[in-house]
Write a protein that holds these residues in place. Structure first.
Motif, PDB file in Angstrom:
ATOM      1  N   PHE A   1       0.860  -1.193   0.095  1.00 45.88           N
ATOM      2  CA  PHE A   1       0.022  -0.263   0.023  1.00 45.88           C
ATOM      3  C   PHE A   1       0.690   1.335  -0.119  1.00 45.88           C
ATOM      4  N   PHE A   2       2.034   1.202   0.467  1.00 46.99           N
ATOM      5  CA  PHE A   2       2.793   2.510   0.787  1.00 46.99           C
ATOM      6  C   PHE A   2       4.242   2.219   0.461  1.00 46.99           C
ATOM      7  N   LYS A   3       4.895   3.324   0.130  1.00 41.40           N
ATOM      8  CA  LYS A   3       6.462   3.291   0.005  1.00 41.40           C
ATOM      9  C   LYS A   3       6.807   4.197   1.189  1.00 41.40           C
ATOM     10  N   THR A   4       7.692   3.893   1.793  1.00 38.42           N
ATOM     11  CA  THR A   4       8.252   4.686   3.101  1.00 38.42           C
ATOM     12  C   THR A   4       9.565   4.745   3.056  1.00 38.42           C
ATOM     13  N   ALA A   5      10.062   5.862   3.921  1.00 39.28           N
ATOM     14  CA  ALA A   5      11.249   6.042   4.370  1.00 39.28           C
ATOM     15  C   ALA A   5      11.163   7.040   5.812  1.00 39.28           C
ATOM     16  N   LYS A   6      11.936   6.172   6.713  1.00 37.20           N
ATOM     17  CA  LYS A   6      11.874   6.802   8.115  1.00 37.20           C
ATOM     18  C   LYS A   6      13.015   7.531   8.394  1.00 37.20           C
TER      19      LYS A   6
END
Length: 116
Positions: free
Chosen positions: A92-97
């Motif tokens: 559902f999502f691409k993420t970067a923390k």
């Protein structure tokens, strides 16, 4: 009752040190400084992000920012000297923390096509 907007608060230990990080994160100075130990940024959708000096709670906050193009945002942040501590891609999502100097977690998230 109808909820019409939101203000997200992030507790930091040192407002001056935090301002450097968050000005680079948002790409600009805060939109408001209502008191000396608070800074606020208005988001295009109408919400606000607030950093506030609170030593007792510093480092325990999480903020998720939704972006249209994560790769573009990561490029901009890299130019500001900010590197993600982790990246992931889900259904559902691409993420970067990211983490600020107090350890607060800031997540940039891009919805995958057809999921938003």
């Amino acid at each position: 009752m109808t909820i019409t907007n939101a203000l997200a608060g992030i507790a930091v230990d040192d407002i001056t040190e935090a301002l450097d990080f968050y000005e680079r994160l948002f790409g600009r100075a805060p939109d408001a400084r209502p008191i000396s130990d608070v800074a606020e940024w208005k988001l295009p959708g109408g919400g606000w992000v607030q950093i506030l000096a609170d030593s007792d709670k510093a480092g325990a906050s999480t903020l998720t920012l939704i972006v249209d193009d994560l790769a573009e945002e990561l490029g901009r942040l890299s130019l500001q000297g900010l590197k993600p501590v982790a990246k992931s891609m889900g259904d559902f999502f691409k993420t970067a923390k990211f983490r600020d100097s107090d350890g607060n977690q800031i997540i940039f998230s891009q919805p995958q096509h057809g999921t938003y």
